[in-house]
Design a protein around this motif. Sequence first.
Motif, short mmCIF file in Angstrom:
data_model
loop_
_atom_site.label_atom_id
_atom_site.label_comp_id
_atom_site.label_asym_id
_atom_site.label_seq_id
_atom_site.Cartn_x
_atom_site.Cartn_y
_atom_site.Cartn_z
N GLN A 1 -5.43 -1.66 -8.41
CA GLN A 1 -6.79 -1.13 -8.54
C GLN A 1 -7.00 -0.46 -9.89
OE1 GLN A 1 -7.48 1.42 -5.16
NE2 GLN A 1 -7.37 -0.26 -3.68
N ARG B 1 -2.38 0.71 -5.46
CA ARG B 1 -3.04 1.65 -6.39
C ARG B 1 -2.91 1.14 -7.82
NH1 ARG B 1 -0.37 5.14 -3.03
NH2 ARG B 1 1.26 5.60 -4.55
N GLY C 1 2.64 1.94 -3.34
CA GLY C 1 1.80 2.30 -4.48
C GLY C 1 1.39 1.11 -5.32
N GLU D 1 0.84 -1.20 0.00
CA GLU D 1 0.00 0.00 0.00
C GLU D 1 0.87 1.25 0.00
OE1 GLU D 1 -3.08 2.65 0.06
OE2 GLU D 1 -3.31 0.48 -0.13
#
Length: 503
Positions: free
Chosen positions: A491, A488, A485, A482
Amino acid sequence: MQLERDLRARSDFRLGTLCVSPSRRLLSGPRGEGHLEPRVLSLFLCLADAAPGVVTRETLYGEVWGNAPVGEDSLNRAVAKLRRELGRAGCGEIETIPRTGYRLVVPGLAQESDGAWRVDRRRVLAGLAIGGALVAGATAVSLTGGSPNGREARRLLEAADRKLRDKFPGAGRDALAMARQAVALQPQSAHAEGIRALAHRELAETGSREEVEANLGAARLAADRALALDPDEANARTALATLRPEYGDWWRVERDLRAVLAVAPANVHALLSLTMLLQAVGRAQESRQLNDRVAALDPLTPLPQFRSGLKHWIFGEVDAAYVAIDNAWQSWPGHPAVQFARLYILTFTGRGGDAEAMLADPAVMRVVPAPVRANFAALARAERTGSRSDRETARDVMMDVSVRIFPMALTNLMGLSHLGFLDEAFALAEGAYLGRGRLRTALWRRPGDPQVADQYWRRTMNLFTPAVLPMRLDPRWARLTEAMGLERYWQASETRPDPFLMR
């Protein structure tokens, strides 16, 4: 034999959106590659040379079979095979003209108002400047054809491209010198500027701290010049896509590289970069597929070959990993990345004694700095003996070397995790990737550091190897990814690491 010699003598070229390498017997289009046997390739070239005109069956019999007494079935079978390979490339088809012959139809060819076909000259001229880059990233097709300047520029760019693919130490400097000479010979060659951009990009990553900014600017300038000459120049677009570290920016880089490959599906530099990126985000299966594709396109470059050994290891195919990495080791014994990959595989698959023996090999001693050899030796011994004393010694050595030599921090994450020192492994990860904690590592290469391809700019491939499985199973893994990155990225890309990597 004469037919094959004639094919090898033909230069790479682009016809519409179809890229052709006669010497490799390769067609490349938006969907992939098609591979042709010599007779079928000869048929294709007859149609391509006349495109978009019609070639009669009689002409094909004469050109392809030398008027030998062959039946219609021979031509029909060759046409069927050619259609199949064009379908695989996703670019072009063979149109049958009843009672006459055949015509090659390729996207990027335009039709005159009177129904006759003509070549879109703007696209073809742009393609000639970059044909080799689009087909395999290796051959520069000169704007001045067979002129002395054109031949010398082609030779220089082929050599520069080879340097950049192989990534031996000093490759960027050598390639840049050759690319500059080629640009001087052909100032309007988009391909020459594209190769120059790639060379500056290589130096921006692996050069000294003082060289970084200058090479970033020079790479962008060369890429802009190439794209002004040809907006599709694949090497320039690859350089721009990878011009700054991908760390934390994986999704943007992936999209840019895929955009390059949509236009130039066989560009080796873009393929190599995307192969590495996908491994760095835990998409090992897709990374492996791309690596196999590069290895087939260019079997004589070391990167996909040593990576093949690493892929076998990652997928648990240990015996195949030994075969692949030993083949690479025998072919390129002095390549630092090959040496590191072999040390990884031997050490982390229970062959610590073989790793220790390798460290005494003169080829390794010439390339790998003494502190790095000591690091690997301590790890290999701990793996071989399993004793608590040797494991703790290896831990202390790895922690010390990691702080002083940045690439070793990324390597030693694997070693510490493999030996079960998870607190130290996570502390090292936070220091290397997040710049915090007591184990912050220097980001800049220093004199004496090992020159290993793909170890700079905080690359994350090693996080998804078998040696790091204990870290991935630890509750702290989610917090680490997390903060880095990676979450991200997953996702945004609507992906996750391959399930087998997480168990």
